[in-house]
Motif scaffolding. Sequence first.
Motif, PDB file in Angstrom:
ATOM      1  N   TYR A 292       0.385  -5.334  -1.371  1.00 58.60           N
ATOM      2  CA  TYR A 292      -0.625  -6.105  -2.081  1.00 58.60           C
ATOM      3  C   TYR A 292      -1.363  -5.229  -3.092  1.00 58.60           C
ATOM      4  CZ  TYR A 292      -0.436 -10.117   1.151  1.00 58.60           C
ATOM      5  OH  TYR A 292      -0.066 -11.224   1.882  1.00 58.60           O
ATOM      6  N   ILE A 293      -1.542  -5.751  -4.281  1.00 54.34           N
ATOM      7  CA  ILE A 293      -2.458  -5.180  -5.266  1.00 54.34           C
ATOM      8  C   ILE A 293      -3.733  -6.024  -5.279  1.00 54.34           C
ATOM      9  CG2 ILE A 293      -2.793  -4.576  -7.689  1.00 54.34           C
ATOM     10  CD1 ILE A 293      -0.650  -2.922  -6.192  1.00 54.34           C
ATOM     11  N   ILE A 294      -3.537  -7.328  -5.265  1.00 49.45           N
ATOM     12  CA  ILE A 294      -4.608  -8.308  -5.056  1.00 49.45           C
ATOM     13  C   ILE A 294      -4.137  -9.215  -3.936  1.00 49.45           C
ATOM     14  CG2 ILE A 294      -5.886 -10.233  -6.061  1.00 49.45           C
ATOM     15  CD1 ILE A 294      -5.501  -8.928  -8.801  1.00 49.45           C
ATOM     16  N   GLU A 295      -4.930  -9.354  -2.887  1.00 50.92           N
ATOM     17  CA  GLU A 295      -4.535 -10.193  -1.756  1.00 50.92           C
ATOM     18  C   GLU A 295      -5.207 -11.554  -1.865  1.00 50.92           C
ATOM     19  OE1 GLU A 295      -4.255 -10.193   3.150  1.00 50.92           O
ATOM     20  OE2 GLU A 295      -5.053  -8.444   2.076  1.00 50.92           O
ATOM     21  N   GLY A 296      -4.406 -12.594  -2.004  1.00 50.76           N
ATOM     22  CA  GLY A 296      -4.914 -13.951  -2.067  1.00 50.76           C
ATOM     23  C   GLY A 296      -5.202 -14.495  -0.681  1.00 50.76           C
ATOM     24  N   ASP A 297      -5.694 -15.741  -0.657  1.00 46.79           N
ATOM     25  CA  ASP A 297      -6.035 -16.358   0.627  1.00 46.79           C
ATOM     26  C   ASP A 297      -5.240 -17.630   0.872  1.00 46.79           C
ATOM     27  OD1 ASP A 297      -7.183 -18.062  -1.187  1.00 46.79           O
ATOM     28  OD2 ASP A 297      -9.233 -17.869  -0.436  1.00 46.79           O
ATOM     29  N   GLY A 298      -4.115 -17.797   0.161  1.00 40.93           N
ATOM     30  CA  GLY A 298      -3.284 -18.978   0.355  1.00 40.93           C
ATOM     31  C   GLY A 298      -2.334 -18.826   1.529  1.00 40.93           C
TER      32      GLY A 298
ATOM     33  N   SER B 131      -1.674 -14.011  -4.466  1.00 39.34           N
ATOM     34  CA  SER B 131      -1.646 -12.547  -4.442  1.00 39.34           C
ATOM     35  C   SER B 131      -0.893 -11.962  -5.630  1.00 39.34           C
ATOM     36  CB  SER B 131      -0.967 -12.048  -3.159  1.00 39.34           C
ATOM     37  OG  SER B 131      -1.659 -12.475  -2.006  1.00 39.34           O
ATOM     38  N   ARG B 132      -1.214 -10.699  -5.928  1.00 34.15           N
ATOM     39  CA  ARG B 132      -0.405  -9.853  -6.806  1.00 34.15           C
ATOM     40  C   ARG B 132       0.245  -8.792  -5.920  1.00 34.15           C
ATOM     41  NH1 ARG B 132      -3.185  -7.851 -12.052  1.00 34.15           N
ATOM     42  NH2 ARG B 132      -2.650 -10.016 -12.521  1.00 34.15           N
ATOM     43  N   VAL B 133       1.563  -8.658  -6.063  1.00 35.91           N
ATOM     44  CA  VAL B 133       2.324  -7.780  -5.179  1.00 35.91           C
ATOM     45  C   VAL B 133       3.115  -6.769  -6.007  1.00 35.91           C
ATOM     46  CG1 VAL B 133       4.029  -7.671  -3.315  1.00 35.91           C
ATOM     47  CG2 VAL B 133       2.544  -9.688  -3.526  1.00 35.91           C
ATOM     48  N   LEU B 134       3.021  -5.495  -5.623  1.00 34.70           N
ATOM     49  CA  LEU B 134       3.895  -4.458  -6.162  1.00 34.70           C
ATOM     50  C   LEU B 134       5.173  -4.458  -5.342  1.00 34.70           C
ATOM     51  CD1 LEU B 134       4.633  -1.785  -7.691  1.00 34.70           C
ATOM     52  CD2 LEU B 134       3.421  -0.574  -5.842  1.00 34.70           C
ATOM     53  N   VAL B 135       6.309  -4.640  -6.020  1.00 33.28           N
ATOM     54  CA  VAL B 135       7.606  -4.607  -5.350  1.00 33.28           C
ATOM     55  C   VAL B 135       8.458  -3.517  -6.002  1.00 33.28           C
ATOM     56  CG1 VAL B 135       9.631  -5.924  -4.636  1.00 33.28           C
ATOM     57  CG2 VAL B 135       7.446  -7.100  -4.951  1.00 33.28           C
ATOM     58  N   VAL B 136       8.836  -2.506  -5.222  1.00 29.02           N
ATOM     59  CA  VAL B 136       9.722  -1.440  -5.694  1.00 29.02           C
ATOM     60  C   VAL B 136      11.053  -1.622  -4.984  1.00 29.02           C
ATOM     61  CG1 VAL B 136      10.048   1.034  -5.981  1.00 29.02           C
ATOM     62  CG2 VAL B 136       7.726   0.082  -5.998  1.00 29.02           C
ATOM     63  N   ILE B 137      12.109  -1.837  -5.772  1.00 28.33           N
ATOM     64  CA  ILE B 137      13.400  -2.237  -5.223  1.00 28.33           C
ATOM     65  C   ILE B 137      14.423  -1.125  -5.424  1.00 28.33           C
ATOM     66  CG2 ILE B 137      15.251  -3.942  -5.341  1.00 28.33           C
ATOM     67  CD1 ILE B 137      13.251  -5.958  -6.369  1.00 28.33           C
ATOM     68  N   PRO B 138      14.928  -0.544  -4.331  1.00 26.86           N
ATOM     69  CA  PRO B 138      16.006   0.450  -4.476  1.00 26.86           C
ATOM     70  C   PRO B 138      17.283  -0.241  -4.932  1.00 26.86           C
ATOM     71  CG  PRO B 138      15.629  -0.067  -2.162  1.00 26.86           C
ATOM     72  CD  PRO B 138      14.544  -0.772  -2.924  1.00 26.86           C
ATOM     73  N   PRO B 139      18.222   0.511  -5.500  1.00 26.40           N
ATOM     74  CA  PRO B 139      19.416  -0.098  -6.119  1.00 26.40           C
ATOM     75  C   PRO B 139      20.186  -1.038  -5.206  1.00 26.40           C
ATOM     76  CG  PRO B 139      19.284   2.231  -6.663  1.00 26.40           C
ATOM     77  CD  PRO B 139      18.199   1.978  -5.664  1.00 26.40           C
ATOM     78  N   GLU B 140      20.303  -0.695  -3.928  1.00 25.54           N
ATOM     79  CA  GLU B 140      21.133  -1.512  -3.045  1.00 25.54           C
ATOM     80  C   GLU B 140      20.521  -2.884  -2.761  1.00 25.54           C
ATOM     81  OE1 GLU B 140      18.779   1.389  -0.411  1.00 25.54           O
ATOM     82  OE2 GLU B 140      19.856   1.403  -2.338  1.00 25.54           O
ATOM     83  N   LEU B 141      19.236  -3.056  -3.043  1.00 23.49           N
ATOM     84  CA  LEU B 141      18.586  -4.362  -2.860  1.00 23.49           C
ATOM     85  C   LEU B 141      18.316  -5.048  -4.197  1.00 23.49           C
ATOM     86  CD1 LEU B 141      16.006  -3.563  -0.016  1.00 23.49           C
ATOM     87  CD2 LEU B 141      18.292  -4.582   0.181  1.00 23.49           C
TER      88      LEU B 141
END
Length: 334
Positions: free
Chosen positions: A234-240, A296-306
Amino acid sequence: MRRRSLILAAVPAGLVTLAGCGDEKSDSSKASDSASPTAPESSAAPAPKIVEGPLPAITAGVKFGEKPTVAKGSGQPSKDLAVKTLIAGGGRTVAENDYVQAHYLGQVWDTAKVFDNSYDRKTPLIIQLAQGSIIDGWRYGLAGKKVGSRVEMAVPPAQGYGSQGNAQAGIKGTDTLVFVVDLKATFNGTSSAKGTEVAQENKDLPKVGTNTDGKAPSIEIPKADPPKKLVANYIIEGDGEEVAADSTVLVQYKGVQWDGGKEFDSTYSRKSLTSFSLQQVVKGWSQGLTGKKVGSRVLVVIPPELGYGDNPPQGSGIEKGATLVFTVDILAKM
């Protein structure tokens, strides 16, 4: 040609293609197998004349958010689109091409037969007010209304399902349709996450901007090796409500490569939101967003295999074996 999203998964699973997802005509009307107000095959009629009536009375469920009971139409309906605001909301103004979140009930003027309603499903519809996505009665009748409003419409065939009607719903090509619509929210290219900022304390992970003005947030890549495993913070956590593994979501996002921080895809650049099922996207997206909260705003870091692995989409500018970094605003669950 409109640039399309680069996140839709192809066969085999885990790869992606440029086709099929990410433009504003994505079908977001999966709330029902019945006759939700999605557009018929052809929806290119000129803008209709809008009049105030006649419209049937609401006999029960008169408050915003309550399932209404609507009387049978009296006499002949107007040949024009009849629209009346029954409850005036004070929220954001809806514009054509926005996505709207709404509860609604639809019935036939002559018989008062209810052919569809979202209140019983307890799930509001989210759909775009765009040609080809929704019937023109909604497209023109709801534009200019404010969130929090209840709107009643009598939609003639020309702005509804046309002369072909909708056999599945028992709607004839001569039927005028009556809708009561409660506008709960509206989303467009300036929409952002809403919630509580979460501290970004790991210096080895990208830092994401927390602006909520509808502009693309910054992504600062650290001088460190990329993580070997998926990151979804989470960068910004929503309440939904939480997103499920099979949910369809409406999002803003921006994607860059870890090496060099070069942007390769962004809804902000296209000025157009994207909707998709988490069952259709690359594994890093589906795994990273599952369980996250709407708003929410989410940081997603994806390695190559995913992500794209050694087979990035042609013309995308993405390097083979690239680690990808996304900032994703989850605007709604559809």
